[in-house]
Scaffold this motif. Structure first.
Motif, PDB file in Angstrom:
ATOM      1  N   LYS A 215      -9.615   5.414 -19.598  1.00 28.40           N
ATOM      2  CA  LYS A 215      -9.824   4.258 -20.446  1.00 28.40           C
ATOM      3  C   LYS A 215     -11.280   4.199 -20.880  1.00 28.40           C
ATOM      4  O   LYS A 215     -12.153   4.731 -20.201  1.00 28.40           O
ATOM      5  N   PRO A 216     -11.566   3.539 -21.989  1.00 30.57           N
ATOM      6  CA  PRO A 216     -12.962   3.416 -22.415  1.00 30.57           C
ATOM      7  C   PRO A 216     -13.867   2.827 -21.334  1.00 30.57           C
ATOM      8  O   PRO A 216     -15.034   3.216 -21.234  1.00 30.57           O
ATOM      9  N   GLU A 217     -13.352   1.922 -20.532  1.00 33.60           N
ATOM     10  CA  GLU A 217     -14.150   1.320 -19.482  1.00 33.60           C
ATOM     11  C   GLU A 217     -14.480   2.276 -18.341  1.00 33.60           C
ATOM     12  O   GLU A 217     -15.258   1.939 -17.450  1.00 33.60           O
ATOM     13  N   ASP A 218     -13.893   3.462 -18.357  1.00 31.57           N
ATOM     14  CA  ASP A 218     -14.252   4.487 -17.382  1.00 31.57           C
ATOM     15  C   ASP A 218     -15.526   5.227 -17.783  1.00 31.57           C
ATOM     16  O   ASP A 218     -16.034   6.038 -17.005  1.00 31.57           O
ATOM     17  N   THR A 219     -16.007   4.970 -18.974  1.00 34.13           N
ATOM     18  CA  THR A 219     -17.215   5.624 -19.447  1.00 34.13           C
ATOM     19  C   THR A 219     -18.386   5.302 -18.527  1.00 34.13           C
ATOM     20  O   THR A 219     -18.701   4.139 -18.290  1.00 34.13           O
ATOM     21  N   ALA A 220     -19.021   6.329 -18.014  1.00 32.61           N
ATOM     22  CA  ALA A 220     -20.116   6.157 -17.066  1.00 32.61           C
ATOM     23  C   ALA A 220     -20.656   7.526 -16.683  1.00 32.61           C
ATOM     24  O   ALA A 220     -20.069   8.555 -17.015  1.00 32.61           O
ATOM     25  N   VAL A 221     -21.774   7.504 -15.981  1.00 34.83           N
ATOM     26  CA  VAL A 221     -22.246   8.705 -15.318  1.00 34.83           C
ATOM     27  C   VAL A 221     -21.650   8.715 -13.920  1.00 34.83           C
ATOM     28  O   VAL A 221     -21.758   7.732 -13.190  1.00 34.83           O
ATOM     29  N   TYR A 222     -21.027   9.807 -13.566  1.00 39.75           N
ATOM     30  CA  TYR A 222     -20.353   9.920 -12.284  1.00 39.75           C
ATOM     31  C   TYR A 222     -21.171  10.759 -11.317  1.00 39.75           C
ATOM     32  O   TYR A 222     -21.664  11.834 -11.667  1.00 39.75           O
ATOM     33  N   TYR A 223     -21.303  10.255 -10.105  1.00 40.37           N
ATOM     34  CA  TYR A 223     -22.073  10.903  -9.058  1.00 40.37           C
ATOM     35  C   TYR A 223     -21.223  11.043  -7.804  1.00 40.37           C
ATOM     36  O   TYR A 223     -20.321  10.247  -7.571  1.00 40.37           O
ATOM     37  N   CYS A 224     -21.547  12.013  -6.994  1.00 36.78           N
ATOM     38  CA  CYS A 224     -20.955  12.071  -5.675  1.00 36.78           C
ATOM     39  C   CYS A 224     -22.032  11.835  -4.633  1.00 36.78           C
ATOM     40  O   CYS A 224     -23.214  12.055  -4.873  1.00 36.78           O
ATOM     41  N   ASN A 225     -21.632  11.351  -3.496  1.00 37.22           N
ATOM     42  CA  ASN A 225     -22.540  11.138  -2.391  1.00 37.22           C
ATOM     43  C   ASN A 225     -21.726  10.770  -1.157  1.00 37.22           C
ATOM     44  O   ASN A 225     -20.500  10.765  -1.201  1.00 37.22           O
ATOM     45  N   ALA A 226     -22.417  10.476  -0.089  1.00 40.68           N
ATOM     46  CA  ALA A 226     -21.777  10.116   1.166  1.00 40.68           C
ATOM     47  C   ALA A 226     -22.000   8.640   1.435  1.00 40.68           C
ATOM     48  O   ALA A 226     -23.124   8.239   1.762  1.00 40.68           O
ATOM     49  N   PRO A 227     -20.966   7.824   1.291  1.00 39.09           N
ATOM     50  CA  PRO A 227     -21.112   6.403   1.604  1.00 39.09           C
ATOM     51  C   PRO A 227     -21.506   6.211   3.056  1.00 39.09           C
ATOM     52  O   PRO A 227     -20.930   6.835   3.949  1.00 39.09           O
ATOM     53  N   THR A 228     -22.492   5.365   3.281  1.00 38.32           N
ATOM     54  CA  THR A 228     -22.950   5.088   4.638  1.00 38.32           C
ATOM     55  C   THR A 228     -23.092   3.591   4.839  1.00 38.32           C
ATOM     56  O   THR A 228     -23.360   2.839   3.896  1.00 38.32           O
ATOM     57  N   ARG A 229     -22.939   3.195   6.078  1.00 41.00           N
ATOM     58  CA  ARG A 229     -23.030   1.778   6.396  1.00 41.00           C
ATOM     59  C   ARG A 229     -24.434   1.235   6.206  1.00 41.00           C
ATOM     60  O   ARG A 229     -24.608   0.065   5.835  1.00 41.00           O
ATOM     61  N   ASP A 230     -25.434   2.062   6.475  1.00 37.52           N
ATOM     62  CA  ASP A 230     -26.815   1.605   6.378  1.00 37.52           C
ATOM     63  C   ASP A 230     -27.387   1.717   4.968  1.00 37.52           C
ATOM     64  O   ASP A 230     -28.542   1.359   4.737  1.00 37.52           O
ATOM     65  N   GLY A 231     -26.605   2.208   4.036  1.00 34.94           N
ATOM     66  CA  GLY A 231     -27.052   2.288   2.664  1.00 34.94           C
ATOM     67  C   GLY A 231     -28.002   3.426   2.365  1.00 34.94           C
ATOM     68  O   GLY A 231     -28.574   3.469   1.273  1.00 34.94           O
TER      69      GLY A 231
END
Length: 117
Positions: free
Chosen positions: A86-102
């Motif tokens: 969808k048009p609202e999916d337009t974005a820059v996409y990144y990968c990373n490791a979600p962590t609790r401490d940010g």
């Protein structure tokens, strides 16, 4: 430190599909959770999908049923299959490791996804 390189973005029409890849320079075996994020202009970065080392997945409501995250640990790669875009999916996409401490791994450059007719 692990380096992350995203690829696979591009211009696609609404309803189309894209497959993104996130290649890590080092092993991701020790990283329990990997995720895909996106950031649209004027908006904060948001987590859209995550996957554990064992393959358990979670998705943001906005993409559930349309996106599929996967990982191949032996290849140190995380994937994001995006369907029914969808048009609202337009974005820059990144990968990373979600962590609790940010605290995250070093962010890559991301890959641009543009959904437009």
């Amino acid at each position: 430190q692990v380096q992350l390189v995203e690829s696979g973005g591009g211009l696609v029409q609404p309803g189309g599909s894209l497959s993104l890849s996130c290649a890590a320079s080092g092993s991701i075996f020790s990283i329990n959770v990997m995720g895909w994020y996106r950031q649209a202009p004027g908006k904060e970065r948001e987590l859209v999908a995550s996957i554990t080392r064992g393959g358990s997945t979670n998705y943001a409501d906005s993409v559930k049923g349309r996106f599929t995250i996967s990982r191949v640990n032996a290849k140190n790669t995380v994937y994001l299959q995006m369907n029914s875009l969808k048009p609202e999916d337009t974005a820059v996409y990144y990968c990373n490791a979600p962590t609790r401490d940010g605290v995250y791994l070093l962010w890559g450059q991301g890959t641009q996804v543009t959904v437009s007719s």
